[in-house]
Design a protein around this motif. Structure first.
Motif, PDB file in Angstrom:
ATOM      1  N   ALA A 130      -1.837  -7.731  -9.508  1.00  0.00           N
ATOM      2  CA  ALA A 130      -1.135  -6.611  -8.868  1.00  0.00           C
ATOM      3  C   ALA A 130      -2.143  -5.581  -8.357  1.00  0.00           C
ATOM      4  CB  ALA A 130      -0.175  -5.969  -9.863  1.00  0.00           C
ATOM      5  N   LYS A 131      -3.182  -5.344  -9.137  1.00  0.00           N
ATOM      6  CA  LYS A 131      -4.207  -4.378  -8.733  1.00  0.00           C
ATOM      7  C   LYS A 131      -4.952  -4.861  -7.496  1.00  0.00           C
ATOM      8  CE  LYS A 131      -8.361  -2.014 -10.421  1.00  0.00           C
ATOM      9  NZ  LYS A 131      -9.270  -1.810 -11.570  1.00  0.00           N
ATOM     10  N   ARG A 132      -5.308  -6.149  -7.474  1.00  0.00           N
ATOM     11  CA  ARG A 132      -6.019  -6.689  -6.317  1.00  0.00           C
ATOM     12  C   ARG A 132      -5.145  -6.648  -5.063  1.00  0.00           C
ATOM     13  NH1 ARG A 132      -7.840 -10.537 -10.175  1.00  0.00           N
ATOM     14  NH2 ARG A 132      -6.378 -12.117  -9.446  1.00  0.00           N
ATOM     15  N   ALA A 133      -3.847  -6.923  -5.232  1.00  0.00           N
ATOM     16  CA  ALA A 133      -2.931  -6.889  -4.091  1.00  0.00           C
ATOM     17  C   ALA A 133      -2.811  -5.473  -3.542  1.00  0.00           C
ATOM     18  CB  ALA A 133      -1.554  -7.406  -4.507  1.00  0.00           C
ATOM     19  N   LEU A 134      -2.740  -4.489  -4.448  1.00  0.00           N
ATOM     20  CA  LEU A 134      -2.640  -3.090  -4.030  1.00  0.00           C
ATOM     21  C   LEU A 134      -3.909  -2.649  -3.304  1.00  0.00           C
ATOM     22  CD1 LEU A 134      -1.199  -0.362  -4.010  1.00  0.00           C
ATOM     23  CD2 LEU A 134      -2.131   0.070  -6.302  1.00  0.00           C
ATOM     24  N   GLN A 135      -5.058  -3.040  -3.846  1.00  0.00           N
ATOM     25  CA  GLN A 135      -6.326  -2.669  -3.214  1.00  0.00           C
ATOM     26  C   GLN A 135      -6.454  -3.298  -1.834  1.00  0.00           C
ATOM     27  OE1 GLN A 135      -9.099  -3.880  -6.298  1.00  0.00           O
ATOM     28  NE2 GLN A 135      -9.321  -1.778  -7.013  1.00  0.00           N
ATOM     29  N   MET A 187      -1.013   5.617   5.819  1.00  0.00           N
ATOM     30  CA  MET A 187      -1.421   5.402   4.432  1.00  0.00           C
ATOM     31  C   MET A 187      -0.214   5.216   3.508  1.00  0.00           C
ATOM     32  SD  MET A 187      -4.645   5.142   4.227  1.00  0.00           S
ATOM     33  CE  MET A 187      -4.859   5.275   2.452  1.00  0.00           C
ATOM     34  N   GLY A 188       0.985   5.478   4.044  1.00  0.00           N
ATOM     35  CA  GLY A 188       2.200   5.257   3.259  1.00  0.00           C
ATOM     36  C   GLY A 188       2.380   6.244   2.131  1.00  0.00           C
ATOM     37  N   VAL A 189       1.923   7.484   2.339  1.00  0.00           N
ATOM     38  CA  VAL A 189       2.043   8.514   1.292  1.00  0.00           C
ATOM     39  C   VAL A 189       2.763   9.735   1.847  1.00  0.00           C
ATOM     40  CG1 VAL A 189      -0.001   7.756   0.037  1.00  0.00           C
ATOM     41  CG2 VAL A 189      -0.247   9.440   1.871  1.00  0.00           C
ATOM     42  N   GLY A 190       3.358  10.504   0.937  1.00  0.00           N
ATOM     43  CA  GLY A 190       4.108  11.678   1.370  1.00  0.00           C
ATOM     44  C   GLY A 190       3.513  12.984   0.921  1.00  0.00           C
ATOM     45  N   SER A 191       2.389  12.935   0.226  1.00  0.00           N
ATOM     46  CA  SER A 191       1.748  14.162  -0.252  1.00  0.00           C
ATOM     47  C   SER A 191       0.250  13.943  -0.394  1.00  0.00           C
ATOM     48  CB  SER A 191       2.334  14.586  -1.605  1.00  0.00           C
ATOM     49  OG  SER A 191       1.979  13.643  -2.611  1.00  0.00           O
ATOM     50  N   VAL A 192      -0.472  15.041  -0.469  1.00  0.00           N
ATOM     51  CA  VAL A 192      -1.925  14.957  -0.648  1.00  0.00           C
ATOM     52  C   VAL A 192      -2.248  14.327  -2.003  1.00  0.00           C
ATOM     53  CG1 VAL A 192      -4.072  16.279  -0.853  1.00  0.00           C
ATOM     54  CG2 VAL A 192      -2.363  16.928   0.859  1.00  0.00           C
ATOM     55  N   ALA A 193      -1.457  14.671  -3.012  1.00  0.00           N
ATOM     56  CA  ALA A 193      -1.687  14.105  -4.349  1.00  0.00           C
ATOM     57  C   ALA A 193      -1.554  12.582  -4.327  1.00  0.00           C
ATOM     58  CB  ALA A 193      -0.694  14.701  -5.346  1.00  0.00           C
ATOM     59  N   ALA A 194      -0.536  12.100  -3.611  1.00  0.00           N
ATOM     60  CA  ALA A 194      -0.333  10.653  -3.507  1.00  0.00           C
ATOM     61  C   ALA A 194      -1.471  10.004  -2.733  1.00  0.00           C
ATOM     62  CB  ALA A 194       0.998  10.362  -2.827  1.00  0.00           C
ATOM     63  N   LEU A 195      -1.987  10.710  -1.720  1.00  0.00           N
ATOM     64  CA  LEU A 195      -3.111  10.196  -0.937  1.00  0.00           C
ATOM     65  C   LEU A 195      -4.351  10.060  -1.810  1.00  0.00           C
ATOM     66  CD1 LEU A 195      -4.446   9.433   1.775  1.00  0.00           C
ATOM     67  CD2 LEU A 195      -4.878  11.877   2.136  1.00  0.00           C
ATOM     68  N   MET A 200      -8.105   6.685  -5.009  1.00  0.00           N
ATOM     69  CA  MET A 200      -8.722   6.429  -6.310  1.00  0.00           C
ATOM     70  C   MET A 200      -8.449   4.997  -6.760  1.00  0.00           C
ATOM     71  SD  MET A 200      -7.981   9.996  -8.357  1.00  0.00           S
ATOM     72  CE  MET A 200      -8.551   9.331  -9.925  1.00  0.00           C
ATOM     73  N   GLN A 201      -7.230   4.510  -6.480  1.00  0.00           N
ATOM     74  CA  GLN A 201      -6.892   3.120  -6.822  1.00  0.00           C
ATOM     75  C   GLN A 201      -7.710   2.154  -6.001  1.00  0.00           C
ATOM     76  OE1 GLN A 201      -2.655   3.397  -6.076  1.00  0.00           O
ATOM     77  NE2 GLN A 201      -2.173   3.424  -8.252  1.00  0.00           N
TER      78      GLN A 201
END
Length: 204
Positions: A130-135, A187-195, A200-201
């Motif tokens: 799952a981690k490799r797929a996300l990366q 990037m598929g994010v809705g906030s700076v925190a999510a970005l 980081m991931q």
């Protein structure tokens, strides 16, 4: 091998009776299994791809279990390893754990304990996949950014407000806002925190 996505336990042990025991134990509990008499046999047959774990005897003729662990690590083959050890090999098995092994099973072993350890190995494999797929997905999203969007993203992550970013890039605030919106969407994010979390991931 293992193309259907069914978790498979690969067993490497030079004792035929032990291999038969492993086959019976795995199959009687609905776990796909393949057995090998040596590390070389496993290397020749194994094709990374499907979910799996490797049950590996510490002592093997030719290439030892630890040497196979190092061989796979050097080639970045990420398969969870569970070592099987006799009483005298426990310090060696502990060393193997430090090298990244999931656990070690000491002979004679409890079937219930063995199945619990194998389940844990499969769980680790699923997490790693799952981690490799996300990366990989994040890498594709980053690749889709324009150079300007990357410049804006870098400054957004640094916490700089749009006006400062506009001054640094010598563009208008509205242009920064437009680049920022497109960058966040890609990037598929809705906030700076999510970005920040996504980046980081990516580097984890």
């Amino acid at each position: 091998m293992n193309e259907a996505g069914e978790p498979t336990a690969y067993v490497v042990d030079d004792d035929e009776s032990i291999r038969s025991l492993w086959r019976w134990l795995m199959e009687s509990n609905g776990i796909a299994v393949q057995t090998f008499a040596s590390a070389v046999e496993f290397i020749e047959a194994y094709r990374p791809g499907g979910p799996a774990c490797l049950i590996l005897d510490v002592r093997l003729p030719g290439m030892s279990g630890l040497e196979l662990q190092e061989y796979l690590k050097a080639r970045e083959v990420d398969i969870p390893i569970v070592f099987v050890t006799g009483h005298g090999d426990v310090p060696t098995a502990v060393s193997a754990i430090k090298g990244g092994a999931v656990d070690f099973i000491q002979k004679p072993f409890s079937y219930r304990e063995v199945l619990s350890i194998i389940e844990r190995a499969f769980a680790r494999d699923a997490q790693a996949r799952a981690k490799r797929a996300l990366q990989s997905e994040l890498g594709e999203r980053l690749a889709a950014l324009t150079e300007r969007e990357r410049e804006v993203m870098t400054r957004v992550v640094e916490g700089k407000p749009n006006k400062v970013i506009a001054d640094e890039l010598d563009i208008s605030v509205k242009t920064v806002e437009a680049h920022r919106a497109r960058m966040m969407e890609k990037m598929g994010v809705g906030s700076v925190a999510a970005l920040v979390q996504a980046l980081m991931q990516r580097s984890a």
